[in-house]
Design an enzyme around this catalytic site. Structure first.
Site, PDB file in Angstrom:
ATOM      1  N   ASP A 196       0.373  -1.024  -0.073  1.00 47.37           N
ATOM      2  CA  ASP A 196       0.085   0.053   0.106  1.00 47.37           C
ATOM      3  C   ASP A 196       1.223   1.231  -0.177  1.00 47.37           C
ATOM      4  O   ASP A 196       1.772   1.294   0.475  1.00 47.37           O
ATOM      5  CB  ASP A 196      -0.317   0.454   1.816  1.00 47.37           C
ATOM      6  CG  ASP A 196      -1.907  -0.971   1.578  1.00 47.37           C
ATOM      7  OD1 ASP A 196      -1.922  -1.957   0.540  1.00 47.37           O
ATOM      8  OD2 ASP A 196      -2.741  -1.296   2.224  1.00 47.37           O
ATOM      9  N   GLU A 242     -10.869  -1.036   3.705  1.00 48.27           N
ATOM     10  CA  GLU A 242      -9.096  -0.727   4.714  1.00 48.27           C
ATOM     11  C   GLU A 242      -8.681   0.470   3.559  1.00 48.27           C
ATOM     12  O   GLU A 242      -9.112   1.409   2.580  1.00 48.27           O
ATOM     13  CB  GLU A 242      -8.378  -1.594   3.568  1.00 48.27           C
ATOM     14  CG  GLU A 242      -8.240  -3.174   4.864  1.00 48.27           C
ATOM     15  CD  GLU A 242      -7.070  -3.885   4.414  1.00 48.27           C
ATOM     16  OE1 GLU A 242      -6.442  -5.037   5.477  1.00 48.27           O
ATOM     17  OE2 GLU A 242      -6.967  -4.007   3.281  1.00 48.27           O
TER      18      GLU A 242
END
Length: 513
Positions: free
Chosen positions: A28, A210
């Site tokens: 990420d 998320e």
């Protein structure tokens, strides 16, 4: 499964246009921030191996979003905590008190994923680190964590400055991942946080939410008309399988985000197009919102803070189904191209559009002999590219009344990633089942589908092909598909095909790296 690609050739998959770290694992993007002419890209990174683990913040910088310089690890994990995803801000008013006279701190807000050996076993809470030297070195706040709900799945804070009628304050957008809830908090100083509200939406029970983001954009470039966009990544439950990223359009009053049903942005597909894309209704299963990308490999996208007058996002180019198995040597995973985000009104509804940020062409391959004349069922060879190079293909054409057309990127013959336009069904698809090495994981071979708006009866494609990826931007970025590919052939052949006559108005192949 074991990959058939020889280990000696795996570094040929390292992209030319997309950021990768020199070695080890990347996922990420975190802490995207623009400060004093420098773009800072932080990211989830394992400094000690090519698989997920030992999560720390890697760091890279750029002055143009095109060329990146890898920096030392910014925030390193330790025995008590891993450093999970988060964001970074320029604390111009020194609201947290970390800076001295004449110093503007950068403040990172991240999730402390506490270990069993810590005083908060298995808890995820929000913490701070700060830099007083422009992002080169970072110090953890002695009072961490600053927001602890006692939860094992409270994570991924995105923080921004909100100007309210009574004065500015910080807003944190985070998730209770297993509860599929976005939680909003406010603070005057980045340290003391007050709960505001939460947001949830329909979806399967067994997925995680998320990496949220929340920002305001002008509609059709009109600064007097704006809307707010909420980004949420989901895993599993992505539109193409595995992980994916949803977005919602609505309003934010400083306390609460409310989705506007009239802006439900899965619009733009006819019923036939919805069925072609594997959907029920505009999004499938009655889901609200829409998908930021319809491919298998675009996740955890977040935007830069500190960047005036524009909104730029970067996403991770992989999928949790097989991210630990991709056939690269010494490094694993890349970021997608940066994308400038805008809102456009299409058929009376507000839609999100994405425009890629990529380098200028070093040379353009002449495909003019294919322009202005009907191209039929035979394949037309357009160009050949050296293995591992990067290119951009632009194509515009009137939408044919019947049949399909598209492009194949591969070794010629049976190997290739195939982009197909089906204008009658209002759909576009990317088939990578024969794109090269596909046997390293059983879930990797796939065919992705995206809705296709017919704007003035025309088709517009912009496709970026790098060493291990294909990114498709259709109709000015109203629909995008991002997929990894691992070709075996050399060189890469680019071919046009059509099942019936198609007249192409523009067809350009540009070498980018």
């Amino acid at each position: 499964m074991t990959s058939t690609v020889p280990a000696s050739t795996r570094d040929l998959y390292r992209p030319r246009l997309h950021y990768t770290c020199a070695q080890n694992w990347l996922n990420d993007p975190n802490g995207l921030v623009y400060h004093e002419g420098v773009y800072h890209l932080f990211y989830q990174h394992n400094p000690f191996g090519t698989g997920w683990g030992n999560m720390s913040w890697g760091h890279a910088t750029s002055t143009d979003l095109l060329t990146w310089t890898e920096r030392p690890v910014a925030i390193l994990c330790d025995e008590e905590e891993q450093i999970f995803s988060g964001s970074a801000v320029v604390d111009e008013g020194n609201t947290a008190g970390f800076g001295g006279p004449g110093t503007t701190p950068l403040v990172a807000i991240y999730t402390s994923a506490y270990s069993e050996a810590s005083a908060r076993p298995r808890i995820q809470a929000q913490s701070l680190a700060y830099s007083l030297d422009g992002g080169e070195t970072w110090t953890k706040h002695s009072g961490n964590p600053v927001l602890d709900r006692g939860s094992e799945n409270f994570r991924d804070p995105k923080v921004f400055r909100y100007d309210s009628p009574t004065g500015p304050y910080w807003v944190m957008v985070a998730v209770e991942a297993t509860e599929q809830r976005v939680l909003l908090h406010k603070s005057s100083n980045l340290i003391d946080w007050e709960y505001l509200s939460d947001f949830t939406a329909d979806g399967p029970d067994d997925i995680l939410w998320e990496c949220p983001d929340l920002f305001e954009l002008a509609i059709d470039g009109d600064l007097t008309r704006t809307a707010w966009v909420l980004i949420v990544s989901v895993n599993p439950g992505g539109v193409a399988g595995g992980s994916g990223t949803r977005y919602f359009i609505g309003t934010f009053d400083g306390e609460r985000f409310i989705e506007e049903p009239s802006a439900a942005s899965g619009a733009g597909t006819a019923d036939d197009g919805g069925r072609q894309c594997g959907m029920s209704g505009p999004l499938g299963g009655g889901l609200r919102g829409s998908w930021l990308d319809w491919g298998r490999d675009y996740y955890a996208a977040v935007s830069f803070s500190g960047l005036p007058y524009r909104r730029v996002m970067i996403g991770w180019m992989s999928n949790w189904d097989y991210a630990n198995s991709t056939p690269t040597e010494g490094w694993r995973s890349a970021m997608a191209l940066p994308r400038e985000i805008s809102l456009r009104t299409v058929d009376g509804r507000v839609r999100l559009a994405q425009s890629p940020i990529a380098p200028e062409a070093t040379r353009t391959t002449d495909a003019s002999d294919a322009v202005g004349r009907p191209l039929s069922a035979r394949r037309t060879h357009l160009a050949s590219m050296p293995r591992g190079s990067a290119c951009r293909v632009r194509l515009t054409a009137p939408a044919p009344a019947r049949g399909t057309f598209g492009l194949v990127f591969g070794a010629g013959g049976s190997e290739g990633a195939c982009v197909t336009v089906d204008a009658a069904a209002r759909a576009i698809r990317l088939d990578r089942t024969a794109s090269g090495v596909v046997d390293f994981h059983e879930l990797f071979p796939s065919v992705e589908h995206a809705p296709l708006d017919l704007l003035d009866g025309r088709i517009q494609l912009e496709i970026y092909v790098d060493a291990c990826s294909v990114e498709v931007f259709a109709q000015g970025g109203l629909s995008t598909i991002t997929d990894l590919v691992f070709p075996q052939g050399e060189p890469t052949s680019i071919e046009f095909f059509a099942s019936s006559d198609v007249t192409v108005d523009e067809l350009e192949v540009a070498v980018l790296g």
